[in-house]
Design an enzyme around this catalytic site. Structure first.
Site, PDB file in Angstrom:
ATOM      1  N   HIS A 473      36.159  42.205  35.863  1.00 20.65           N
ATOM      2  CA  HIS A 473      37.174  42.311  36.912  1.00 20.65           C
ATOM      3  C   HIS A 473      38.233  41.214  36.897  1.00 20.65           C
ATOM      4  O   HIS A 473      39.318  41.395  37.464  1.00 20.65           O
ATOM      5  CB  HIS A 473      36.476  42.310  38.285  1.00 20.65           C
ATOM      6  N   TYR A 589      36.913  45.997  54.628  1.00 20.53           N
ATOM      7  CA  TYR A 589      37.842  45.636  53.542  1.00 20.53           C
ATOM      8  C   TYR A 589      38.292  46.920  52.852  1.00 20.53           C
ATOM      9  O   TYR A 589      37.467  47.695  52.393  1.00 20.53           O
ATOM     10  CB  TYR A 589      37.114  44.733  52.552  1.00 20.53           C
TER      11      TYR A 589
END
Length: 773
Positions: A473, A589
């Site tokens: 990531h 989120y």
């Protein structure tokens, strides 16, 4: 050894008559072709650098300006307002040119200067135009005359054929919001989650920060925003990703599935051959900058393309305090893992890319290789699955020289990593739920030692031909991998195809050298660290509970009839599902992108709002009328869309507070407000996988070619991670993750609540789930 003989270009022996030199013509031919390939790539990069450097003009426009100026000069018209004459007088001092030559040189120099000035003006004008984001906040379907004029201006200054990186220097910088605005939005976001006393205490902390410490930290942040290209991205990459000392597996890496119901061939080597070839075709497009930059608003507003630079030939290198990202400009090989062995496979032969059939042949050679793993080799990649510090120390102690260094270099500098998995995965009609869950878990963590979690992408092909990706990531966000993955799936199925018996099209080529085994000499001390890392990784992997399921009761087409955003609809369904599941609200989120700005990455949309809570409570209250619930739904949906737009346009909350906290740490000052804000857990973390190339899939003709998107592990130990992809008009795929060790969570229970929440909301609009447009 056979590979040692293949590695040299010539051999020589000393005889009584002198040195007997025997040249290997094939080896020299390969060296020559390799050199030509390298110079070709350098030329393409040089050419693209020029084209991108003069954008939004073109190199040919220079000639047009020169011809125009020179023509005006010969017609006794001075477009330079005396500048050409001044240049001519300056050239007089050289006394090395004729009068006619000086006139030509003066005209060309002025024309070039004028051309550069026009480029700078156009580029700056485009940057100013792209700094306007009012179009995002306009009512859907209604575009003002001013916005239409603005769009026309953007198109005029955007050039005719932009390349992948053409817009980079024209993108505006990410603005730094005012501290007061961020504090106000933060307090608004946590109001529904706090009791009155807690909220008053947090308000006092926030106001004190806004008056005292905040302005001082903001000054440093403003200074950075003027100096750096993006005031967030480098700190985000370093502190959120590279300095993390926990495992990448499950915690950071994410996965991408392929199509749910279609597997074009069940021959593992053939599927790998086609897909690897498609990935390499995409890499060539990236190298040549032939991928069209992503643009919004009817292909008008460009997004930043910087993240494509490290898609290939990239690995994350462990360090004791912080990791680093290693990217090489080119790589001519991949590394393939199968049954505990590592193989180096060259991607080129005779100066060209291997065909799908040749790649299938190479993969089949790997599958047929009878050799056994060397001591410590089989589970070596477990080092990349567990904590970073043991891996960093191990790498330094045991992989810094000799064959271990050479083999590790081959892995880390490969174009990407490939796993030929010996298990069968994918959707099974007789057991759809368990089969998709197993497929997702395998892509997320596998056996904990059969994916190289440090590589930018690990491409996985299963025994039955199903495939997927595990992605690291830190170097980029999921939309970049998603763009690649869409291209690979479409190219594999609709362009390359397979023969009737399931093999890649074309003929094998026995003259291609076989893949070579990587050689390792792993001492027992290192093997002990590998086993310890594997045990740790297994505990983490076995704790993951994933529910991956298709939702086909309705999709985007029906949601649009509700006159709301599909994303807002799903986010409100997630809030309702979470309340049904937990009986309370939580900090939520939702990932949003900030790629409207140069080097932008992500921002957080805090999807749990006062408006969404009011709607959920009304849905849970049987005494509330449908009309009241619909009214609250509309208000909550509009609020969500507004927050999403604020996040995209640089007015989010969390990245600003994060950077203020980093500055406070550099200044060694303590902020109770920032410390408390950044320690709040995200018990519901959500993300949408965007479809970016819908033109590649004709779902009207081929409705079964629906992608299942991808997912990630839970962010909080007692929370959920939810990813979803909206495919076509009638299909949504969800991925829900949590931890089995938490007594509060259950991914399948949450999934059932989510399905019910979707149905409950659509029922408010009295729409039949089987209705058609």
């Amino acid at each position: 050894m056979a590979e040692a003989h293949q590695a040299v270009a010539f051999q020589f022996t000393v005889t009584p008559d002198g040195i007997d030199l025997r040249l290997s013509h094939e080896a020299l031919k390969q060296i020559c072709l390799s050199g030509l390939h390298s110079w070709k790539k350098k030329f393409i990069r040089f050419k693209n650098g020029i084209i991108t450097g003069v954008f939004p003009a073109s190199p040919s426009s220079w000639l047009i300006v020169v011809v125009g100026v020179m023509s005006s000069t010969y017609l006794q018209v001075d477009p330079s307002l005396g500048m050409i004459a001044r240049i001519n007088r300056t050239l007089d001092t050289t006394n090395c040119m004729t009068s006619q030559t000086k006139k030509v040189v003066s005209g060309v120099l002025f024309s070039t200067g004028l051309w550069v000035a026009l480029i700078v003006t156009m580029r700056y004008s485009l940057k100013v135009l792209l700094s306007y984001h009012g179009w995002m906040f306009a009512e859907h379907g209604k575009m003002s005359r001013a916005t239409k004029i603005w769009m026309s201006m953007v198109k005029i200054f955007s050039g005719r054929k932009p390349m992948l990186y053409s817009f980079q220097t024209s993108l505006p910088r990410l603005p730094v919001p005012a501290v007061e605005d961020t504090i106000s939005r933060y307090l608004e976001s946590v109001r529904p989650l706090m009791k009155d006393g807690d909220f008053q205490r947090m308000t006092a902390l926030a106001q004190d920060f806004a008056v005292n410490l905040g302005p001082k930290l903001q000054w440093y942040l403003k200074l950075k925003s003027w100096w750096a290209t993006n005031y967030v991205s480098d700190w985000w990459e370093e502190y959120i990703y590279l300095r993390g000392r926990g495992p990448l597996m499950v915690n950071s890496n994410y996965y991408a599935m392929e199509m749910v119901y279609i597997t074009p061939t069940h021959i593992q080597a053939a599927r790998a051959g086609n897909a690897i070839h498609a990935i390499l075709l995409y890499r060539r497009k990236v190298d040549r900058e032939e991928i069209k930059p992503i643009r919004l608003l009817g292909s008008t507003v460009p997004l930043c393309s910087a993240q494509w630079e490290r898609l290939f030939n990239t690995a994350r290198i462990p360090g004791e305090e912080t990791d680093t990202i290693q990217h090489v400009k080119d790589s001519r090989h991949i590394v393939v893992y199968h049954r505990g062995r590592y193989f180096k496979v060259w991607l080129y032969h005779s100066g060209r890319l291997l065909t799908p059939r040749e790649l299938e042949q190479q993969m089949q050679r790997v599958l047929d290789d009878p050799s056994e793993p060397q001591p410590g080799e089989a589970k070596l990649a477990a080092l990349t699955a567990a904590d970073r510090v043991p891996w960093a120390k191990c790498r330094q102690d045991y992989f810094g020289r000799g064959k271990n260094k050479q083999s590790l270099d081959a892995v880390e500098k490969a174009a990407f990593f490939v796993t030929l998995d010996d298990t069968e995965q994918g959707y099974r009609q007789e057991d759809p739920e368990a089969s998709l869950d197993s497929y997702a878990k395998s892509l997320l963590h596998g056996k904990c030692f059969d994916r190289w979690f440090d590589k930018s992408i690990t491409f996985i092909v299963f025994k039955n031909g199903k495939m997927g990706i595990n992605a690291e990531h830190s170097w980029a966000d999921a939309p970049i991998v998603g763009h690649l993955w869409e291209y690979v799936m479409a190219t594999d199925c609709f362009q390359l195809g397979y023969t009737e018996d399931g093999h890649c099209k074309g003929d094998p080529n026995p003259s291609i050298p076989c893949p070579t085994r990587l050689q390792w000499d792993i001492p027992e001390a290192c093997q002990e660290v590998i086993e310890t890392s594997l045990n740790s990784a297994n505990l983490l992997a076995n704790d993951v509970d994933i529910y991956s399921f298709p939702f086909d009761a309705f999709g985007k087409g029906m949601i649009k009839k509700c006159r709301t955003s599909p994303d807002a609809f799903i986010q409100l369904a997630l809030q309702l599902a979470h309340y049904k599941d937990m009986g309370k609200f939580c900090l939520t989120y939702e990932a949003s992108m900030t790629r409207l700005f140069r080097e932008g990455r992500t921002e957080t949309v805090r999807s749990c709002t006062t408006e969404s809570c009011n709607f959920v409570l009304a849905m849970m209250d049987p005494s509330q009328t449908v009309e009241h619930r619909l009214r609250l739904f509309k208000v909550a949906s509009e609020k969500h869309q507004h927050l999403y737009r604020l996040a995209m346009t640089g007015a989010g909350i969390d990245r600003h507070l994060f950077c203020l906290y980093v500055v406070s740490r550099y200044l060694a000052v303590d902020s109770p407000f920032l410390k408390e804000v950044l320690s709040e857990p995200w018990r519901l973390s959500t993300s949408q996988t965007p479809q970016q190339q819908v033109e590649l899939f004709d779902l009207e003709r081929n409705p079964e070619y629906v992608s299942s998107g991808g997912g990630f592990g839970p962010v909080a130990d007692d929370g959920y991670g939810v990813s979803y992809i909206i495919v076509g008009e009638n299909f949504i795929h969800f991925h829900v993750s949590s931890k089995l060790s938490s007594p509060e969570t259950d991914s399948h229970r949450f999934g059932r609540h989510l399905k019910q929440a979707m149905a409950d909301i659509i029922a408010l609009f009295r729409l039949s789930v089987n209705s058609k447009k």
